[in-house]
Each structure stands twice: as structure tokens, then as C-alpha cells.
Design an enzyme around this catalytic site. Structure first.
Site, PDB file in Angstrom:
ATOM      1  N   TYR A  73       0.835  -1.211   0.000  1.00  0.00           N
ATOM      2  CA  TYR A  73       0.000   0.000   0.000  1.00  0.00           C
ATOM      3  C   TYR A  73       0.866   1.256   0.000  1.00  0.00           C
ATOM      4  O   TYR A  73       0.595   2.213  -0.705  1.00  0.00           O
ATOM      5  CB  TYR A  73      -0.939   0.015   1.222  1.00  0.00           C
ATOM      6  CG  TYR A  73      -1.942   1.132   1.128  1.00  0.00           C
ATOM      7  CD1 TYR A  73      -3.162   0.936   0.492  1.00  0.00           C
ATOM      8  CD2 TYR A  73      -1.655   2.405   1.624  1.00  0.00           C
ATOM      9  CE1 TYR A  73      -4.071   1.967   0.355  1.00  0.00           C
ATOM     10  CE2 TYR A  73      -2.560   3.441   1.490  1.00  0.00           C
ATOM     11  CZ  TYR A  73      -3.768   3.218   0.858  1.00  0.00           C
ATOM     12  OH  TYR A  73      -4.664   4.248   0.719  1.00  0.00           O
ATOM     13  N   PHE A 125      -7.526  21.292 -24.753  1.00  0.00           N
ATOM     14  CA  PHE A 125      -7.830  19.874 -24.815  1.00  0.00           C
ATOM     15  C   PHE A 125      -9.060  19.648 -23.944  1.00  0.00           C
ATOM     16  O   PHE A 125      -9.229  20.300 -22.917  1.00  0.00           O
ATOM     17  CB  PHE A 125      -6.658  18.977 -24.375  1.00  0.00           C
ATOM     18  CG  PHE A 125      -7.040  17.527 -24.554  1.00  0.00           C
ATOM     19  CD1 PHE A 125      -7.160  16.994 -25.826  1.00  0.00           C
ATOM     20  CD2 PHE A 125      -7.386  16.738 -23.470  1.00  0.00           C
ATOM     21  CE1 PHE A 125      -7.606  15.688 -26.011  1.00  0.00           C
ATOM     22  CE2 PHE A 125      -7.819  15.432 -23.652  1.00  0.00           C
ATOM     23  CZ  PHE A 125      -7.938  14.910 -24.920  1.00  0.00           C
ATOM     24  N   THR A 126      -9.896  18.705 -24.341  1.00  0.00           N
ATOM     25  CA  THR A 126     -11.220  18.532 -23.728  1.00  0.00           C
ATOM     26  C   THR A 126     -11.172  18.437 -22.194  1.00  0.00           C
ATOM     27  O   THR A 126     -11.774  19.252 -21.497  1.00  0.00           O
ATOM     28  CB  THR A 126     -11.889  17.280 -24.311  1.00  0.00           C
ATOM     29  OG1 THR A 126     -10.995  16.176 -24.179  1.00  0.00           O
ATOM     30  CG2 THR A 126     -12.210  17.467 -25.800  1.00  0.00           C
ATOM     31  N   ASP A 216       1.669  20.255 -20.510  1.00  0.00           N
ATOM     32  CA  ASP A 216       0.951  18.998 -20.713  1.00  0.00           C
ATOM     33  C   ASP A 216       1.933  18.145 -21.516  1.00  0.00           C
ATOM     34  O   ASP A 216       2.099  18.319 -22.721  1.00  0.00           O
ATOM     35  CB  ASP A 216      -0.352  19.219 -21.466  1.00  0.00           C
ATOM     36  CG  ASP A 216      -1.112  17.902 -21.665  1.00  0.00           C
ATOM     37  OD1 ASP A 216      -0.466  16.840 -21.632  1.00  0.00           O
ATOM     38  OD2 ASP A 216      -2.331  17.944 -21.862  1.00  0.00           O
ATOM     39  N   LYS A 259       0.098   7.611 -23.395  1.00  0.00           N
ATOM     40  CA  LYS A 259       0.562   7.905 -24.751  1.00  0.00           C
ATOM     41  C   LYS A 259       2.068   7.619 -24.849  1.00  0.00           C
ATOM     42  O   LYS A 259       2.472   6.473 -24.961  1.00  0.00           O
ATOM     43  CB  LYS A 259       0.240   9.354 -25.122  1.00  0.00           C
ATOM     44  CG  LYS A 259      -1.238   9.603 -25.446  1.00  0.00           C
ATOM     45  CD  LYS A 259      -2.092   9.781 -24.239  1.00  0.00           C
ATOM     46  CE  LYS A 259      -3.442  10.372 -24.549  1.00  0.00           C
ATOM     47  NZ  LYS A 259      -4.309  10.415 -23.364  1.00  0.00           N
ATOM     48  N   ARG A 383     -13.149  14.959 -33.927  1.00  0.00           N
ATOM     49  CA  ARG A 383     -12.486  16.049 -33.213  1.00  0.00           C
ATOM     50  C   ARG A 383     -12.951  17.334 -33.872  1.00  0.00           C
ATOM     51  O   ARG A 383     -12.269  17.946 -34.681  1.00  0.00           O
ATOM     52  CB  ARG A 383     -10.952  15.939 -33.293  1.00  0.00           C
ATOM     53  CG  ARG A 383     -10.368  14.774 -32.537  1.00  0.00           C
ATOM     54  CD  ARG A 383     -10.167  14.977 -31.037  1.00  0.00           C
ATOM     55  NE  ARG A 383     -11.309  14.762 -30.190  1.00  0.00           N
ATOM     56  CZ  ARG A 383     -11.246  14.370 -28.921  1.00  0.00           C
ATOM     57  NH1 ARG A 383     -10.103  14.086 -28.365  1.00  0.00           N
ATOM     58  NH2 ARG A 383     -12.330  14.270 -28.184  1.00  0.00           N
ATOM     59  N   PHE A 450     -18.927  14.313 -26.308  1.00  0.00           N
ATOM     60  CA  PHE A 450     -18.518  13.420 -27.409  1.00  0.00           C
ATOM     61  C   PHE A 450     -18.413  11.961 -26.971  1.00  0.00           C
ATOM     62  O   PHE A 450     -18.589  11.056 -27.767  1.00  0.00           O
ATOM     63  CB  PHE A 450     -17.183  13.880 -28.012  1.00  0.00           C
ATOM     64  CG  PHE A 450     -16.095  14.058 -26.994  1.00  0.00           C
ATOM     65  CD1 PHE A 450     -15.980  15.244 -26.284  1.00  0.00           C
ATOM     66  CD2 PHE A 450     -15.205  13.038 -26.732  1.00  0.00           C
ATOM     67  CE1 PHE A 450     -14.999  15.396 -25.321  1.00  0.00           C
ATOM     68  CE2 PHE A 450     -14.220  13.179 -25.763  1.00  0.00           C
ATOM     69  CZ  PHE A 450     -14.119  14.358 -25.062  1.00  0.00           C
TER      70      PHE A 450
HETATM   71  N1  F0G Z   1      -3.900  15.923 -22.384  1.00  0.00           N
HETATM   72  C1  F0G Z   1      -3.858  15.529 -23.667  1.00  0.00           C
HETATM   73  C2  F0G Z   1      -3.081  16.319 -24.649  1.00  0.00           C
HETATM   74  C3  F0G Z   1      -4.524  14.359 -24.070  1.00  0.00           C
HETATM   75  O1  F0G Z   1      -4.461  13.980 -25.340  1.00  0.00           O
HETATM   76  C4  F0G Z   1      -5.252  13.627 -23.107  1.00  0.00           C
HETATM   77  C5  F0G Z   1      -5.995  12.436 -23.487  1.00  0.00           C
HETATM   78  C6  F0G Z   1      -5.275  14.083 -21.790  1.00  0.00           C
HETATM   79  C7  F0G Z   1      -4.585  15.236 -21.470  1.00  0.00           C
HETATM   80  C8  F0G Z   1      -6.066  13.385 -20.711  1.00  0.00           C
HETATM   81  O2  F0G Z   1      -5.414  12.247 -20.326  1.00  0.00           O
HETATM   82  O3  F0G Z   1      -7.013  10.415 -20.964  1.00  0.00           O
HETATM   83  O4  F0G Z   1      -5.068  10.002 -19.446  1.00  0.00           O
HETATM   84  O5  F0G Z   1      -7.003  11.315 -18.657  1.00  0.00           O
HETATM   85  N2  F0G Z   1      -6.233  12.143 -24.664  1.00  0.00           N
HETATM   86  C9  F0G Z   1      -6.919  10.959 -25.167  1.00  0.00           C
HETATM   87  C10 F0G Z   1      -7.071  11.065 -26.657  1.00  0.00           C
HETATM   88  C11 F0G Z   1      -8.203  10.652 -24.462  1.00  0.00           C
HETATM   89  O6  F0G Z   1      -7.670  10.147 -27.231  1.00  0.00           O
HETATM   90  O7  F0G Z   1      -6.608  12.021 -27.252  1.00  0.00           O
HETATM   91  P1  F0G Z   1      -6.172  10.920 -19.824  1.00  0.00           P
END
Ligand code: F0G
Length: 471
Positions: A73, A125-126, A216, A259, A383, A450
Site C-alpha cells: 500500500y 484539450f477537452t 501537458d 501515450k 475532433r 462526445f
Molecule cells: N492531455 C492531452 C493532450 C490528451 O491527449 C489527453 C488524453 C489528456 C490530457 C487526458 O489524459 O485520458 O489520461 O485522462 N487524450 C486521449 C485522446 C483521451 O484520445 O486524445 P487521460
């Protein structure tokens, strides 16, 4: 000189069979999924280019690392391996693991953003933008104009526009800007890099005004590769050196390790400020888990620390981006409108141009992703307008300049033959593009719509009309 091609710096040791479906099976599957590729069952997908997130193939060393999971843990040995790898390759001092990138975004946003603040960033970014808004901030796009033009061949379309950043500082005051949210290899712009000169200048401007910079770093290694390729003075630097230099200008980062880091789950927050790190550790225990595992199993952290080491090897990153270029060039040669230059993690097709007969209100990118699936079993991601959501004050749809579908290439997973099949499918649908129908919502979630939205065709009940029966 004789031509010398590169090839993947690995051989295949284990395979996962793919299932080929019929067109009528796919029509049924996409209808049941509400014409949203996120809602398809992956068993119905042939080549899955939805995302490069968490879809990498791990190496034999990483799989071996899973067996070395120390599932204590507190104080797992794997946490210390991870910390060591991040300190060595990214150069930050304090590391807080999280279950994935958005876990780190949540903590950072809540700690630094106050109600009424502004958060500049090089394109949204979303999840990042949503966490900034949930913390009371307003996101302000300060990316260079070139990023919004799919045809512009500028080599660093991820760059921050320093004049836009300065204008924001002048307008709202530096005290209302907690940090610059700086993304490397900007996802929504098409996987486009920032130059080191721009990173240095943008960070310099912020620090002059006591504004922090948080990277990021999700695709920073891919950005480092483009710097080596394109920025004068860096051709002889290693990827690892360039990565360290990118990070060295910033105050910390959020990371989706799914990634660049070649793992299926994981993330982290890294900061250099010891006090901020203490606050973050206090928060991670509430939302993710103890500060030495942050929602991850010990084995996940081990795979991540090994993935970080593999990710900066030149042969790896050259083959990874080389495969994306291979697909992009096949599409360019066939006259398909894609975002240029070809980006790092995928090919972005200009759906507004591809389906120019559909108005933006009928979500051409959403329609194209659904139609491509019906045509071929290839799964892409929207997108565009659906991803951009609604304006919080007016309630109207945001119409971003880019209306794209993304063919995202998982790392080390598919072969060039899969890229050929994909290119042929896109070209096939381009030839029949007038048969693609628009879409309207039947269900629209409030946040990050989305992911779970459902649609129906604006005419008839098929996304891709049958050539024989259409007028
Ligand atoms: N920042 C970027 C640039 C991303 O592309 C993503 C995720 C995140 C943050 C969030 O990270 O998914 O680990 O919580 N991108 C994925 C995509 C979902 O398909 O582009 P996460």
C-alpha cells in the site's frame, strides 16, 4: 546513394487475432451505438484508430516488469523506480502518480486556479479545459493562427502566439493568470509541435510576470522528435536531451502516461515547488490514492518506468512517427484533405472539406467517422463540433475552426499493411462521399458530450446510403 529504408525496431512475439465483419453487421453496430464510434463494442472493430491512448503494445521487458509489481500500500519499490525515471528523463523534482492524465489535471487545476482566473493555453484539450472551468477559470486560446489552418505547412503549429499571451496579460493582469497551460505536440491541432525557441520565449514571458508554466507533457517525446528534425541547432541532440530541455523551462507537468510512456494506464503530476508538491500530495490521497501509488497498481508503475526509458530511444520514435507519416502520405497522394504537416500521433482528416455538402450543424466529422466504420470497420474519432461542446454562457454549439476526424495510430500495434487497408478505405469513401448523411443529437450529455452522445441521421436511417437505392 542507395536507398535505405527504416523498419520497426522490434519483432512480433505474440499476436491478437482481428475479426472482419460484414457491412450489414457494421450498419447494425453503428446504429446501436447511436452513430458514435465511442459507443461501439471493440469486438466489432477491425482496425482501431480511435485513440493512441492506453492502446500501445508493451515490450517483453515491460511485461516482465509487471511480474515485479510490489503491491505494498505504501512505499512500493515501483514508485521509486518511476520517480527515478521521471526525474532522470523529464527532470522534475516531485512526482505524484495519478490514475491517468485527467487525475493530474484535476489536482493542478483545483490547487492553482481561483474563480475568475484566466488560463491561457496553446489550444484547448477537452479534459484539461473542463478541469480549468470546474475550478472557476476561463480558458483562453493563445496558439498561433497557423494552427487553425489545415493547409498551412508551418513546421511549429503548436507554438504559443506571444502577442496573444501579452494581450491577455495586459487585459486581465498577471495576478489573474495562475499559469500558462503549455501542450507539446498539440493534440487538437493535429499533433503539431512547438519549437524550443518558442517554448523558451513563452516561458520567459510568463516568468517575467510571475506566471507559472505547466506543461501537458502527454506527447512531449513526439514533440522532441520534431524539434530534432526541424529546428536548427538540434539535429545532433538526443531525444532525451531535447525532452529534458523542454521540461527545464517549465514549473511542472501533467502527464497522461497512456501515450508517450507506452503503457495502458497511468499518469502523474510533477512539480518543482516543494510546497505545491505537499498540497498536491494532500489532495491525491483524497481523489486517487496514497501519494506513492495514486490509483495505480505497483506493476503499472513498473511498466511505466520501463516505458519511459524505451520511449526516448531514437529508433522507437522514428518508427512511430514514420508509420504515421506513411499513412499520411498515402492519403495526400490520393488527394484527401488532411491537416498538414503530418502530425505525430495520427492523421487528421478535414471533414468539413471532405463532406462539403454537409453544414457544420449536421456534424460532418461525426458523420464521417460513422461512415468510415460502416465502409471498412476502421474506427476513427470525431475532433470537431461535438468535441468542442457548447458555450457556457450562450448555450450555443461552439464551432471550432477545425472540423476533423482523427485516425490515431496506437504505438507498436499495427503494421504498414494495416495502414494500406486504412488508406484504401478512406479513399473508397471519398469517392462516394455524397452518400454520407448528416447527423443530429438524440441524446446530449452535459459534460464531455462526445464520449456518450447519441445521434440519428438527418435523412433516412443510414449514415452511408446504399449507392443502388439513392437518388
Ligand atoms: N492531455 C492531452 C493532450 C490528451 O491527449 C489527453 C488524453 C489528456 C490530457 C487526458 O489524459 O485520458 O489520461 O485522462 N487524450 C486521449 C485522446 C483521451 O484520445 O486524445 P487521460
Amino acid at each position: 546513394m542507395k536507398k535505405r529504408s527504416w523498419a520497426e525496431p522490434y519483432k512480433i512475439k505474440m499476436v491478437e487475432p482481428l475479426r472482419v465483419t460484414t457491412r450489414s453487421e457494421r450498419e447494425q453496430a453503428i446504429t446501436e451505438a447511436g452513430f458514435n464510434t465511442f459507443l461501439l463494442h471493440s469486438k466489432d472493430v477491425y482496425i482501431d484508430l480511435l485513440t493512441d491512448s492506453g492502446t500501445s503494445a508493451m515490450s517483453d521487458r515491460q511485461w516482465a516488469g509487471l511480474m515485479m509489481g510490489d503491491e505494498a500500500y505504501a512505499g512500493s519499490v515501483n514508485f521509486y523506480h518511476l520517480q527515478e525515471a521521471i526525474q532522470k528523463f523529464y527532470g522534475y523534482q516531485h512526482i505524484i502518480p495519478t490514475h491517468q492524465g485527467r487525475g493530474a489535471e484535476h489536482i493542478l487545476s483545483q490547487l492553482l486556479i481561483h474563480k475568475g482566473d484566466y488560463v491561457p493555453g496553446n489550444m484547448y484539450f477537452t479534459t484539461t479545459k473542463l478541469h480549468q472551468e470546474l475550478a472557476g477559470g476561463t480558458f483562453v486560446d493563445v496558439i498561433v493562427d497557423e494552427a487553425h489552418d489545415p493547409d498551412n505547412e508551418f513546421p511549429f503549429k503548436g507554438n504559443v502566439d506571444l502577442a496573444k499571451l501579452q494581450a491577455l496579460i495586459d487585459r486581465v493582469g498577471a495576478e489573474h493568470i495562475p499559469y500558462l497551460s503549455l501542450e507539446t505536440n498539440v493534440n487538437m491541432a493535429g499533433g503539431q509541435p512547438c519549437s524550443l525557441a518558442n517554448i523558451r520565449a513563452a516561458c520567459g514571458l510568463c516568468h517575467e510576470h510571475n506566471i507559472k508554466v505547466f506543461l501537458d507533457a502527454t506527447r512531449a517525446v513526439e514533440n522532441a522528435y520534431f524539434i530534432k528534425q526541424r529546428e536548427a541547432g538540434y539535429e545532433n541532440h538526443s531525444i532525451a536531451d531535447i525532452l529534458r530541455e523542454i521540461c527545464s523551462h517549465t514549473d511542472g507537468c501533467t502527464m497522461s502516461a497512456k501515450k508517450d510512456c507506452l503503457v495502458n494506464i497511468g499518469g502523474w503530476l510533477a512539480v518543482n515547488d516543494a510546497e505545491l508538491a505537499d498540497h498536491a500530495r494532500n489532495m491525491v490521497v483524497v481523489y486517487e490514492g496514497l501519494h506513492t501509488y495514486g490509483g495505480l497498481a505497483g506493476r503499472d508503475m513498473e511498466a511505466m518506468s520501463l516505458g519511459i526509458r524505451e520511449s526516448v530511444e531514437y529508433d522507437h520514435i522514428r518508427a512511430r512517427i514514420g508509420q504515421v507519416e506513411y499513412l499520411g502520405n498515402a492519403l495526400i497522394d490520393a488527394g484527401i484533405p488532411i491537416v498538414r504537416p503530418i502530425g505525430g500521433h495520427g492523421i487528421f482528416i478535414d471533414a468539413a472539406r471532405f463532406l462539403s455538402h454537409l453544414p457544420r450543424e449536421e456534424f460532418p466529422a461525426q458523420a464521417l467517422a460513422a461512415a468510415l466504420y460502416v465502409e471498412s470497420g476502421v474506427r476513427a474519432m470525431e475532433r470537431g463540433t461535438v468535441s468542442a461542446g457548447r458555450d457556457h454562457t450562450t448555450g450555443k454549439n461552439n464551432f471550432p475552426k477545425l472540423e476533423l476526424i482523427r485516425l490515431t495510430i496506437p504505438r507498436r500495434v499495427y503494421t504498414q499493411a494495416h495502414m494500406d487497408v486504412t488508406a484504401e478505405a478512406v479513399v473508397g469513401i471519398y469517392e462516394d462521399r455524397n452518400l454520407v448523411t448528416g447527423l443530429r443529437f438524440t441524446y446530449e450529455p452535459k459534460q464531455l458530450r462526445f464520449f456518450q452522445a447519441r445521434f440519428e441521421p438527418t435523412t433516412g436511417n443510414q449514415i452511408l446510403r446504399d449507392p443502388d437505392t439513392s437518388a
